[in-house]
Design a protein around this motif. Structure first.
Motif: not given
Length: 705
Positions: A332-333, A485-487, A511-515
């Motif tokens: 995720t990162e 919303i994150i995207l 990006i980490k939160e989205h993934h």
């Protein structure tokens, strides 16, 4: 009898020069076939000889007959002899052979070169013997193209002034020359001379009907060069992307990446010797460095010597790091320890490990290494990859699985949305349902899914404004909408042409939160999701990645396709294309007039640095220093007083930023009104989309302010 200055200036040499410009102009129009150029010149020549010259001859006769003065017969005879001698003014330009012979003799532009790449053997059916054919690709020398372009009136001066402004921006990164890669690796190479960055793009394209019976037989590869040191006004123009090489894709498959040997040689020459540019009787020595190689993933992995099996769980297909396909599914990162560098690249090259199949030919370019000079393509990886997949899954769940919204209603909102001028051409196509693949069935439990058949620009437009389109239809705290919303926050930073360094660390968190949420909802990540984890670092290294996406290069393909479409012969298409490109380049050199029109004004609109403001346009105005929130204004009227244009601007109060719509909620009624002049819009004013929802006004920006 008096003559005007222009009439006195038109002598035989002037006529010849202007005729050459006319010929070059016709060749510069890619959509005009070569045989039509023959017909145009032939028809015009006949019209002059059979219509225009006889008309002049008759006029002379009438003047002589009706004149009250005695006209000298010798003078009349001389006039008629002159007309007869010039009866066929284009007779030396009637055939392509004649035209090319004259153009070559009088050309200041060098011919394209044939770069030898090897020999190919084939069986001769008539003799039953093996014939050996020498193969080469068509290459346009980059130094020649750069010299012609940078010596155009006003170009180098504009570049120098732009670089000075970049050096004065301390908190903003808007150009690769402000990134850490340029500053640490290139900025100090030539302390006494100017050094400028170059970017090479490669992609294959189908010049004919991609679905026809002969599809693939004439598939071509194109190598283009962009100049990221140009001002936004110049870099946005398609004509400022230079063609470097054109070749048959089958030749690259047969002979490998030798097809780029011309580019390697050119870049090294530009780095070591530079260019001597003569501007207004002053010599400027300018050096150039190749900083990035860009293109789609499959093409880049192929020409850079990396694994191409993106679906392999054991493969190392990422050009930026040494994560396996299995690891990339759940990363995720970015993991710093996995990043490629020159040392582990050389180890992988020797051992044929880590996804390195062969030495990257571009590593022979001075000061360049594929392990450290990295980039991602926002068009292919982000718009056609991450955005398409994420939004398709979100809408599939909301429409088909959970039935929170109805497909027809979504399509109605997309169709009726108030797209502003700069987004009208990107209006998304209607959505539809299609049979789901086995993976989707196993993840979502449905045999149907929402199909997003959109171009990259349409997909980006849909993703940007989906919140304003249907956000009011989605229940609060819906976990799938939270993913959107994150995207949307990610989109705002990734597509921004200006980046604050602190935003790159915020992007990493988004990006980490989205993934993480995507994995929770849909089990694992696809390869293009992995590339997004490298974007935050790349923003700091090379600046806004949107400047290097494939969209303008894809449009450049269209120019070359037009040339092929309007070429009768299919023999040696690369040569035909490059010949037309060179003729267009010469026409531009000989007819270019410095363009200083940053402002275009009339009673209905103002165009400032290619941004259009019409009456009713709402635009970003400034950041409120106290509330630290974006403030907006509207161009409400345009007045002309004493031959001068004035603009009435209404200012609005921003209430708050609404995450659910990803838009600013502003007061419907303006708080003040102001009369301004054109230079008011020369600052960083961005036209925005505005929508009224439930008697409230919302403003959405294309990217983060």
């Amino acid at each position: 009898m008096e003559f005007s200055l222009n009439e006195l200036d038109v002598n035989q040499q002037t006529f010849f020069d202007e005729t050459l410009k006319l010929i070059l102009f016709l060749y510069s129009l890619e959509k005009i076939p070569l045989n039509i150029i023959d017909q145009i010149i032939g028809t015009f020549n006949n019209w002059i000889s059979q219509v225009y010259v006889p008309l002049l001859n008759n006029n002379i006769r009438d003047i002589v007959q009706n004149s009250t003065y005695k006209v000298d017969d010798n003078c009349v005879g001389s006039l008629r002899s002159m007309l007869f001698e010039n009866k066929f003014p284009l007779e030396n330009f009637l055939t392509e052979h004649q035209r090319f012979k004259i153009l070559k003799k009088n050309s200041s532009v060098k011919d394209h070169t044939d770069v030898k790449i090897g020999e190919q053997s084939s069986m001769n059916d008539s003799t039953s013997k093996v014939d050996t054919e020498e193969k080469s690709i068509v290459h346009l020398p980059l130094d020649e193209s750069l010299k012609i372009f940078l010596e155009l009136p006003g170009i180098l001066e504009e570049v120098i002034a732009y670089i000075k402004t970049l050096k004065n921006e301390k908190q903003i990164i808007s150009n690769i020359m402000q990134g850490s890669l340029w500053k640490t690796k290139y900025e100090h190479l030539n302390k006494t001379n100017m050094t400028l960055p170059l970017v090479l793009f490669f992609d294959d394209f189908e010049p004919g009907n991609g679905l026809g019976s002969h599809a693939g037989e004439q598939k071509l590869g194109g190598a283009y060069m962009s100049m990221p040191f140009l001002t936004p006004r110049l870099v946005s123009k398609l004509e400022n992307i230079l063609v470097s090489s054109v070749f048959y894709s089958t030749d690259r498959e047969c002979f490998g990446n030798k097809v780029f040997s011309g580019e390697v040689k050119d870049f090294n020459k530009l780095s070591r010797e530079g260019l001597s540019l003569q501007i207004n009787d002053k010599i400027h020595n300018v050096f150039f460095e190749c900083v990035l190689i860009t293109g789609d993933n499959f093409g880049l992995n192929s020409i850079c010597g990396f694994d191409q099996g993106f679906n392999s769980l054991k493969g190392y297909w990422c050009r930026s790091c040494r994560a396996t396909g299995e690891q990339a599914r759940y990363l995720t990162e970015e993991i710093p320890e996995l990043l490629r560098n020159e040392l582990n690249y050389e180890t992988d090259l020797v051992n044929k490990t880590g996804g390195v199949r062969e030495k990257c030919i571009f590593n022979d370019i001075d000061n360049f290494h594929i392990a450290t000079n990295q980039i991602v393509d926002v068009m292919h990886d982000f718009c056609e990859g991450l955005l398409n997949d994420t939004i398709s899954k979100i809408l599939t769940v909301l429409i088909i699985v959970d039935k929170k919204i109805i497909l027809s209603q979504v399509n109605e909102r997309i169709n009726d949305f108030e797209y502003c001028d700069f987004e009208k051409s990107n209006k998304p196509r209607p959505l539809s349902e299609e049979a789901a693949d086995k993976v989707t069935v196993s993840i979502l439990g449905t045999h149907k899914k929402i199909k997003l058949k959109q171009s990259a620009s349409q997909m980006l437009c849909l993703a940007r404004y989906l919140g304003l389109m249907i956000g009011d239809l989605i229940p609060i705290n819906n976990k799938y909408w939270e993913l959107y919303i994150i995207l949307r926050k990610i989109i705002g930073i990734v597509t921004s042409p200006r980046i604050v360094v602190s935003e790159t660390y915020l992007l990493k968190d988004y990006i980490k939160e989205h993934h993480e949420l995507y994995i929770k909802l849909f089990k694992y990540l696809k390869p293009k999701f992995h590339f997004a984890t490298h974007i935050p670092r790349l923003l700091r290294e090379v600046g806004p990645v949107i400047h290097f996406w494939g969209m303008p290069f894809e449009r450049k393909h269209t120019e070359l396709k037009d040339i092929v479409t309007n070429t009768n012969s299919r023999r040696n298409l690369p040569s035909s294309i490059c010949t037309r490109i060179q003729l267009s380049l010469r026409f531009r050199k000989e007819t270019y007039v410095e363009d200083k029109k940053n402002f275009i004004q009339d009673k209905n609109k103002i165009v400032v640095n290619d941004k259009v403001y019409k009456i009713g346009t709402i635009f970003f105005n400034c950041i409120d220093e106290e509330d630290e929130i974006a403030q907006f204004a509207e161009l409400s009227n345009i007045l002309e007083l004493n031959n001068k244009m004035y603009y009435i601007v209404k200012h609005f109060k921003t209430i708050r930023f609404d995450d659910y719509y990803h838009a600013y909620k502003i007061d419907v009624e303006p708080i003040s009104e102001q009369y301004v002049e054109a230079d008011f819009f020369s600052d960083f004013k961005i036209p925005c989309i505005h929508v009224k929802k439930n008697n409230k006004l919302y403003v959405s920006t294309r990217y983060d302010i």
